[in-house]
Design a protein around this motif. Structure first.
Motif, PDB file in Angstrom:
ATOM      1  N   ARG A   1     -13.964  63.465   0.923  1.00  0.00           N
ATOM      2  CA  ARG A   1     -12.637  63.173   1.485  1.00  0.00           C
ATOM      3  C   ARG A   1     -11.532  63.538   0.508  1.00  0.00           C
ATOM      4  NH1 ARG A   1     -15.005  58.511   3.957  1.00  0.00           N
ATOM      5  NH2 ARG A   1     -14.379  57.204   2.197  1.00  0.00           N
ATOM      6  N   LYS A   2     -11.796  63.283  -0.783  1.00  0.00           N
ATOM      7  CA  LYS A   2     -10.805  63.639  -1.808  1.00  0.00           C
ATOM      8  C   LYS A   2     -10.558  65.137  -1.803  1.00  0.00           C
ATOM      9  CE  LYS A   2     -10.251  63.951  -6.807  1.00  0.00           C
ATOM     10  NZ  LYS A   2     -10.912  63.758  -8.109  1.00  0.00           N
ATOM     11  N   GLU A   3     -11.646  65.922  -1.811  1.00  0.00           N
ATOM     12  CA  GLU A   3     -11.501  67.373  -1.802  1.00  0.00           C
ATOM     13  C   GLU A   3     -10.789  67.833  -0.542  1.00  0.00           C
ATOM     14  OE1 GLU A   3     -15.467  68.753  -2.194  1.00  0.00           O
ATOM     15  OE2 GLU A   3     -15.632  68.240  -4.316  1.00  0.00           O
ATOM     16  N   ARG A   4     -11.116  67.184   0.597  1.00  0.00           N
ATOM     17  CA  ARG A   4     -10.478  67.569   1.847  1.00  0.00           C
ATOM     18  C   ARG A   4      -8.982  67.286   1.809  1.00  0.00           C
ATOM     19  NH1 ARG A   4     -13.967  65.489   4.970  1.00  0.00           N
ATOM     20  NH2 ARG A   4     -12.974  63.483   5.389  1.00  0.00           N
ATOM     21  N   ARG A   5      -8.613  66.115   1.215  1.00  0.00           N
ATOM     22  CA  ARG A   5      -7.185  65.797   1.114  1.00  0.00           C
ATOM     23  C   ARG A   5      -6.454  66.790   0.220  1.00  0.00           C
ATOM     24  NH1 ARG A   5      -9.049  60.379   0.979  1.00  0.00           N
ATOM     25  NH2 ARG A   5      -8.982  60.392  -1.305  1.00  0.00           N
ATOM     26  N   GLU A   6      -7.126  67.163  -0.875  1.00  0.00           N
ATOM     27  CA  GLU A   6      -6.493  68.126  -1.779  1.00  0.00           C
ATOM     28  C   GLU A   6      -6.297  69.469  -1.088  1.00  0.00           C
ATOM     29  OE1 GLU A   6      -9.122  68.138  -5.079  1.00  0.00           O
ATOM     30  OE2 GLU A   6      -8.214  66.384  -6.044  1.00  0.00           O
ATOM     31  N   LEU A   7      -7.313  69.881  -0.305  1.00  0.00           N
ATOM     32  CA  LEU A   7      -7.176  71.131   0.438  1.00  0.00           C
ATOM     33  C   LEU A   7      -6.073  71.036   1.483  1.00  0.00           C
ATOM     34  CD1 LEU A   7     -10.915  72.146   0.962  1.00  0.00           C
ATOM     35  CD2 LEU A   7      -9.229  73.277  -0.488  1.00  0.00           C
ATOM     36  N   GLU A   8      -5.990  69.863   2.143  1.00  0.00           N
ATOM     37  CA  GLU A   8      -4.942  69.680   3.143  1.00  0.00           C
ATOM     38  C   GLU A   8      -3.561  69.712   2.504  1.00  0.00           C
ATOM     39  OE1 GLU A   8      -6.032  66.029   4.944  1.00  0.00           O
ATOM     40  OE2 GLU A   8      -7.523  66.936   6.288  1.00  0.00           O
ATOM     41  N   ASP A   9      -3.446  69.098   1.300  1.00  0.00           N
ATOM     42  CA  ASP A   9      -2.161  69.137   0.586  1.00  0.00           C
ATOM     43  C   ASP A   9      -1.794  70.563   0.213  1.00  0.00           C
ATOM     44  OD1 ASP A   9      -2.012  66.418   0.785  1.00  0.00           O
ATOM     45  OD2 ASP A   9      -2.731  66.014  -1.243  1.00  0.00           O
ATOM     46  N   LEU A  10      -2.795  71.321  -0.262  1.00  0.00           N
ATOM     47  CA  LEU A  10      -2.539  72.718  -0.616  1.00  0.00           C
ATOM     48  C   LEU A  10      -2.121  73.509   0.615  1.00  0.00           C
ATOM     49  CD1 LEU A  10      -2.648  75.127  -2.548  1.00  0.00           C
ATOM     50  CD2 LEU A  10      -5.105  75.327  -2.047  1.00  0.00           C
ATOM     51  N   TYR A  11      -2.822  73.282   1.727  1.00  0.00           N
ATOM     52  CA  TYR A  11      -2.484  73.981   2.964  1.00  0.00           C
ATOM     53  C   TYR A  11      -1.062  73.649   3.409  1.00  0.00           C
ATOM     54  CZ  TYR A  11      -2.405  75.108   7.909  1.00  0.00           C
ATOM     55  OH  TYR A  11      -2.061  75.586   9.140  1.00  0.00           O
ATOM     56  N   THR A  12      -0.699  72.369   3.294  1.00  0.00           N
ATOM     57  CA  THR A  12       0.644  71.955   3.699  1.00  0.00           C
ATOM     58  C   THR A  12       1.709  72.649   2.866  1.00  0.00           C
ATOM     59  OG1 THR A  12      -0.175  69.804   4.424  1.00  0.00           O
ATOM     60  CG2 THR A  12       2.187  69.985   3.981  1.00  0.00           C
ATOM     61  N   ARG A  13       1.474  72.702   1.529  1.00  0.00           N
ATOM     62  CA  ARG A  13       2.460  73.355   0.660  1.00  0.00           C
ATOM     63  C   ARG A  13       2.599  74.839   0.991  1.00  0.00           C
ATOM     64  NH1 ARG A  13      -0.221  70.173  -3.170  1.00  0.00           N
ATOM     65  NH2 ARG A  13      -1.345  71.981  -4.004  1.00  0.00           N
ATOM     66  N   LEU A  14       1.465  75.492   1.199  1.00  0.00           N
ATOM     67  CA  LEU A  14       1.514  76.909   1.553  1.00  0.00           C
ATOM     68  C   LEU A  14       2.177  77.113   2.913  1.00  0.00           C
ATOM     69  CD1 LEU A  14      -2.051  78.080   0.438  1.00  0.00           C
ATOM     70  CD2 LEU A  14       0.122  78.525  -0.698  1.00  0.00           C
ATOM     71  N   PHE A  15       1.826  76.230   3.844  1.00  0.00           N
ATOM     72  CA  PHE A  15       2.347  76.344   5.209  1.00  0.00           C
ATOM     73  C   PHE A  15       3.868  76.230   5.227  1.00  0.00           C
ATOM     74  CE2 PHE A  15       3.189  74.611   9.483  1.00  0.00           C
ATOM     75  CZ  PHE A  15       2.515  75.560  10.243  1.00  0.00           C
TER      76      PHE A  15
END
Length: 660
Positions: free
Chosen positions: A130-144
């Motif tokens: 879940r931690k890795e998924r949240r980090e990926l989601e945060d990265l995706y949000t910033r890029l998005f």
């Protein structure tokens, strides 16, 4: 964010059981911190502090029970794994707890202590995931947020709650306020498609790549791909819909054009198959005029044959010229015949040799039929025809030429053997004849050019030797079906490899030769045509977002760093022309090359999705420009780099090192 040390809270009023559980956990896990809860006050404080990652609880506790502990933990930390470790529960309690979000149910007994460690291990892995998924989601949000993609939020009944500038631009508004004054339903000309999308969202909660037409405020119709999901309240009722849109109008047009071109090629090959059966020139002319109108959409075309230095009309569709009428070998048609080349006239006013029979004619296509005559197509509209129309016309005329030459050649030669040779010789299409063993018995010059071997050199070769391995099975099946009389003909697009190891894409037609155990194969090389269409589609797909309305400099580079696209802002920043910029490698512009390459290394090796740093750009006038260079990776399906999208921001990073 969870620390590296896993914090485990054990809720149990039995000190012996707690000790056994702690000993088992610490025996298997090093980085754990255990907090023992022995009364209601400690539990209350621990729940309020939420300083735990995993909870292990007994069911029967002196001052509470495991179900209450489970509900209180989930209320505060819904994602926190809870394991019930008890000797007093039962199957009914276990089922009820699992429905309430329990991670696992372990019975207190010596043989189940191993199971407790396994449950904790599973919970830890779940936390890490879940931690890795949240980090990926945060990265995706910033890029998005950094890419100008249209974003929106609307209610089910159509009230627009939020939209970004890209969405405002997409719908043609000048401001968000103007957009917010409208209802979302106003932009959907086909309400049934929108209602279907809403139904899918309400049922499934998410929808991806849903293509739907929109009508902009200026009345222009566009096509978008909608990616949306629903936000629900505690009662599972839909509150609103969030999503993003992708303008695929240009892509759809390109796909439609690609489909139309593919359909034309397939139908032209059907025409080629039919024209082989023509036995007279008149049949060829009539069939060709019919194909020009019904396949290519040429509604005003004429076939001229040169006889006694005059252009004699043999077939016509426009009705302006009568069959049998004669004209001098002059004008565009005469020039095309004399020079043996096709001519595209987009505007007769710009063509020196244009001598239209009717002053209303504004554009034309003239294609020589070898030394036989001319195929002429005209229109009263300027710019009615383009290069694709010319190419399609040339394919039709090549089949027509083949048929006319075959008919000429067949006169006076042996009926069967020479008929086969007449089909192949002096044609503009690559053709060959094979037997059931795929041995090549005869082929024409065009086929020799295509595969790189002469007729003599293929005596010991099979046609299957040249077919790309991925297409070989399909080819063999179709040839077997032809010999077994299961089908009369087969068409397929496949790849062949010539003697120089070049891979060529061809459209192949195979048909049985009547009265023989032979198969006739014709091939048209569509390699360049396919590359052109693929290139156009790829360019629109990749650079569609990056260039539209971008106020900062943007570049598209390939995996080697060569610049293949540059927007106006990038050209203005550096002072280079588009032609100059597209001749550079990205390294040509960057002064601090070592610094940039260090940042780029992690990106290209797949460790990051983006990278950025402050460098100096070398402008055309040799001045240096302080600039932030940021790269986003556009990857293929296998995760390798396809292109890099480069952002150039004059002035560089802020003092804190953050990005906009």
């Amino acid at each position: 964010m969870m620390s590296e040390t896993i914090k485990i809270m054990i809720v149990d009023d039995n000190p012996d059981d707690r000790s056994l559980a702690i000993r088992e956990i610490k025996r298997n896990f090093r980085d754990v911190e255990v907090n023992e809860i022995v009364d209601s006050n400690e539990l209350k404080d621990a729940l309020e502090g939420c300083d735990f990652d995993i909870v292990i609880t007994d069911y029967h506790i002196r001052w509470t029970d495991g179900m209450k502990v489970l509900r209180e933990v989930k209320k505060r930390k819904p994602d926190c794994p809870v394991i019930m470790f008890t000797g007093t529960g039962n199957e009914e309690i276990a089922v009820q707890a699992m429905k309430s979000g329990l991670e696992d149910y372990v019975v207190k007994s010596p043989k189940h202590f191993v199971r407790l460690s396994a449950s904790v291990h599973s919970a830890i892995e779940d936390i890490k995931e879940r931690k890795e998924r949240r980090e990926l989601e945060d990265l995706y949000t910033r890029l998005f947020e950094r890419v100008p993609i249209p974003l929106y939020s609307v209610t089910v009944d159509g009230k627009i709650l939020a939209a970004n500038s890209a969405m405002v631009d997409l719908l043609g508004f000048k401001s968000k306020e103007d957009l917010y004054s409208c209802e979302a339903h106003d932009f959907y000309p086909d309400k049934s498609l929108r209602n279907k999308e809403i139904s899918i969202l309400q049922e499934k909660g998410v929808i991806k790549g849903y293509e739907i037409p929109l009508e902009r405020i200026d009345g222009e119709n566009i096509w978008v791909k909608d990616n949306a999901y629903v936000i629900r309240d505690e009662d599972n009722e839909v509150i609103y819909i969030e999503g993003s849109m992708e303008d695929v109008t240009a892509i759809n047009k390109a796909n439609i054009k690609l489909k139309e071109e593919k359909d034309k090629i397939e139908r032209l090959h059907d025409f080629a198959y039919k024209i082989v059966g023509c036995t007279t020139e008149e049949e060829v002319y009539d069939l060709s005029i019919h194909a020009a109108e019904n396949i290519l959409g040429f509604s005003a075309c004429t076939i001229h044959k040169v006889e006694d230095d005059e252009l004699v009309v043999k077939a016509t569709k426009d009705g302006a010229l009568e069959v049998g009428s004669k004209n001098p070998v002059t004008g565009i048609a005469g020039k095309s015949y004399r020079e043996r080349r096709s001519i595209l006239v987009k505007d007769v006013d710009d063509a020196e040799d244009a001598e239209p029979a009717n002053k209303e004619y504004r554009s034309a296509i003239s294609i020589p039929i070898d030394d036989i005559g001319v195929f002429l197509n005209i229109s009263t509209e300027k710019n009615r025809f383009d290069e694709n129309d010319l190419k399609m016309g040339e394919i039709l005329v090549s089949h027509m030429t083949d048929a006319l030459k075959r008919i000429r050649y067949e006169k006076g030669i042996k009926e069967k053997e020479e008929m086969h040779r007449g089909i192949l010789e002096n044609t503009g299409t690559a053709m060959l004849i094979i037997g059931k063993d795929m041995n090549i018995s005869m082929m024409n010059k065009e086929c020799e050019k295509l595969i790189g071997y002469s007729q003599e050199e293929v005596e010991d070769k099979k046609f299957s030797d040249f077919v790309f391995s991925e297409d070989l099975s399909k080819l063999k099946d179709s040839i077997d079906d032809l010999f077994n009389k299961d089908i009369e003909r087969s068409d397929m697009i496949m790849s062949i490899q010539n003697r120089y190891n070049d891979i060529r894409d061809v459209f192949q037609t195979a048909s049985s030769l009547p009265g023989s155990d032979l198969v006739l194969i014709s091939m048209i090389d569509i390699t360049q045509h396919k590359k052109n269409l693929d290139s156009m589609e790829n360019s629109q797909e990749i650079f569609r977002i990056a260039l539209e309305g971008a106020p900062i400099g943007m570049l598209l580079v390939d995996s080697e760093g060569n610049i293949i696209e540059a927007n106006r802002s990038a050209l203005e920043m550096t002072g280079y022309t588009e032609k100059e910029m597209l001749s550079f490698n990205l390294n040509h512009l960057i002064k601090d090359l070592e610094k940039w390459e260090r940042e780029l290394k992690d990106l290209t090796e797949g460790q990051k999705g983006s990278c950025s740093c402050n460098v100096s750009l070398i402008k055309k006038d040799s001045e240096r420009l302080s600039c932030e260079v940021k790269a986003l990776a556009v990857r293929k399906k296998d995760k390798s780099i396809n292109n890099l999208l480069i952002y150039l921001k004059e002035g560089g990073l802020t003092e804190s090192g953050g990005n906009e």
